[in-house]
Design an enzyme around this catalytic site. Structure first.
Site, PDB file in Angstrom:
ATOM      1  N   ASP A 170     -27.295  -0.743 -14.853  1.00  0.00           N
ATOM      2  CA  ASP A 170     -27.436  -1.351 -13.530  1.00  0.00           C
ATOM      3  C   ASP A 170     -27.256  -0.352 -12.391  1.00  0.00           C
ATOM      4  O   ASP A 170     -27.599  -0.655 -11.244  1.00  0.00           O
ATOM      5  CB  ASP A 170     -26.346  -2.414 -13.344  1.00  0.00           C
ATOM      6  CG  ASP A 170     -26.823  -3.823 -13.664  1.00  0.00           C
ATOM      7  OD1 ASP A 170     -27.978  -4.138 -13.353  1.00  0.00           O
ATOM      8  OD2 ASP A 170     -26.009  -4.600 -14.200  1.00  0.00           O
TER       9      ASP A 170
ATOM     10  N   LYS B 218     -34.334 -10.841 -20.529  1.00  0.00           N
ATOM     11  CA  LYS B 218     -34.032  -9.421 -20.751  1.00  0.00           C
ATOM     12  C   LYS B 218     -34.134  -9.100 -22.231  1.00  0.00           C
ATOM     13  O   LYS B 218     -34.708  -8.079 -22.620  1.00  0.00           O
ATOM     14  CB  LYS B 218     -32.627  -9.084 -20.239  1.00  0.00           C
ATOM     15  CG  LYS B 218     -32.557  -8.942 -18.727  1.00  0.00           C
ATOM     16  CD  LYS B 218     -31.121  -8.913 -18.222  1.00  0.00           C
ATOM     17  CE  LYS B 218     -31.108  -8.978 -16.695  1.00  0.00           C
ATOM     18  NZ  LYS B 218     -29.824  -9.311 -16.112  1.00  0.00           N
TER      19      LYS B 218
ATOM     20  N   GLN C 222     -23.779  -9.216 -17.001  1.00  0.00           N
ATOM     21  CA  GLN C 222     -24.471 -10.108 -16.063  1.00  0.00           C
ATOM     22  C   GLN C 222     -23.491 -10.614 -15.004  1.00  0.00           C
ATOM     23  O   GLN C 222     -22.386 -11.079 -15.317  1.00  0.00           O
ATOM     24  CB  GLN C 222     -25.077 -11.298 -16.835  1.00  0.00           C
ATOM     25  CG  GLN C 222     -25.923 -12.232 -15.995  1.00  0.00           C
ATOM     26  CD  GLN C 222     -27.224 -11.613 -15.499  1.00  0.00           C
ATOM     27  OE1 GLN C 222     -27.780 -10.718 -16.121  1.00  0.00           O
ATOM     28  NE2 GLN C 222     -27.706 -12.100 -14.375  1.00  0.00           N
TER      29      GLN C 222
HETATM   30  N1  GUN Z   1     -27.108 -10.878 -11.446  1.00  0.00           N
HETATM   31  C1  GUN Z   1     -28.142 -10.969 -10.580  1.00  0.00           C
HETATM   32  N2  GUN Z   1     -28.794  -9.793 -10.488  1.00  0.00           N
HETATM   33  C2  GUN Z   1     -28.154  -8.940 -11.300  1.00  0.00           C
HETATM   34  C3  GUN Z   1     -28.376  -7.580 -11.637  1.00  0.00           C
HETATM   35  O1  GUN Z   1     -29.274  -6.902 -11.147  1.00  0.00           O
HETATM   36  N3  GUN Z   1     -27.499  -7.058 -12.531  1.00  0.00           N
HETATM   37  C4  GUN Z   1     -26.478  -7.773 -13.071  1.00  0.00           C
HETATM   38  N4  GUN Z   1     -25.665  -7.169 -13.926  1.00  0.00           N
HETATM   39  N5  GUN Z   1     -26.252  -9.045 -12.777  1.00  0.00           N
HETATM   40  C5  GUN Z   1     -27.093  -9.616 -11.896  1.00  0.00           C
END
Ligand code: GUN
Length: 303
Positions: free
Chosen positions: A128, A61, A105
């Site tokens: 998100d 990311k 996350q």
């Molecule tokens: N962990 C796995 N997929 C995601 C996601 O799309 N967002 C977040 N914040 N954590 C994750």
């Protein structure tokens, strides 16, 4: 016509290429925003603990955020961090004008309440789209921050099919992250939507009614080829690590080889939905930045 006979094979929906194109468009829009307004969109990602898969995602990311010209703020906290300290960090990020998107996350360590943590993020910075306010806005067809994976699926479906109105869509899986928001997005596109799950009766038959079949269950190869309606568009959200002949492999929730002989179009794993998720996170960050500055939503990045 593709997918109508046993001999034909489905068109492959290339998510890797689509995501690359999307990132290029985002980079152009970020450059324009910087030049015209002097604004640099910023994304803060918070990782708590040492989960190796999460660490890889967070690193990717950060790399992709910088590649499109945005600011990346990474906060790594030890697994034993008290929840109050994480909430205090979120408060600081909420108040920081250089931060337009915030992502915590998941999963979080067991002593933390993920729902409480997510709902502490300012809804306008919720990259998100997991905050309860954004869930409600999406569910009522209002302007929201939209979860990244379903948004990526919708973009690929629209690109492939054009209008989705009137199509039968079956979403297999009812998670808050993928299944439920995917169903809401498809309903907002005027699809006739069925959400199927582990307790659904005669799942194969339900799937056979789908013009659009979205699989998001996390079970390798669960959706069989003869569950797919000839010519259907199949979106495989699953990313499952399995071992074949002692070698690690990534496979989706769909039996790809069999489904590709029946479907009109299908996303592969890897290289389908996966690359779209981070691209859509960047899209959401740019959208949040534009909204924070009273600018119109960026072109082609919202539902
Ligand atoms: N962990 C796995 N997929 C995601 C996601 O799309 N967002 C977040 N914040 N954590 C994750």
């Amino acid at each position: 016509m593709a997918g109508t006979t046993a001999e034909t094979t489905a068109a492959i929906i290339d998510g890797k290429a689509f995501a690359a194109g999307l990132r290029a468009r985002i980079a152009t829009q970020v450059a324009e925003l910087k030049a015209a307004q002097g604004i640099t969109p910023g994304l803060a990602v918070v990782l708590v603990g040492e989960d190796p898969a999460s660490a890889v995602y967070v690193r990717n990311k950060g790399i992709q955020t910088r590649e499109v010209g945005m600011s990346s703020f990474e906060h790594k906290l030890p697994a034993e961090t008290p929840e109050a300290d994480l909430l205090a960090l979120i408060d600081r990020l909420n108040a920081d004008p250089a931060v337009h998107g915030i992502l915590v996350q998941l999963p979080l360590p067991g002593h933390m309440d993920a729902t409480k943590v997510i709902n502490a993020i300012a809804p306008a910075k919720d990259a998100d789209g997991f905050h309860i306010l954004n869930v409600g806005l999406l569910g009522t067809g209002q302007k929201a921050m939209v979860p990244c994976t379903p948004l990526g699926c919708l973009m690929m479906l629209r690109d492939h099919l054009g209008s989705l109105a009137g199509l039968n869509a079956v979403v297999v899986g009812r998670s808050n992250i993928v299944g439920k928001p995917m169903a809401q997005l498809l309903l907002n596109e005027s699809c006739t939507v069925t959400v199927a799950h582990s307790r659904t009766r005669d799942l194969p038959d339900v799937c056979r009614g789908a013009d659009i079949l979205v699989a998001a269950v996390g079970r390798p190869g669960m959706i069989k080829g003869d569950w797919v309606k000839p010519g259907a568009t199949v979106i495989d959200v699953g990313i499952n690590r399995i071992e074949v002949d002692g070698k690690a492999r990534l496979v989706g929730d769909v039996d790809y080889a069999a489904a590709a002989r029946v479907a009109g179009a299908i996303t592969p794993v890897p290289g389908g939905v996966g690359p779209m998720t981070i691209a859509c996170l960047l899209a959401n960050t740019l959208t949040a930045c534009c909204r924070a500055n009273g600018l119109p939503d960026p072109e082609g990045l919202t539902p």
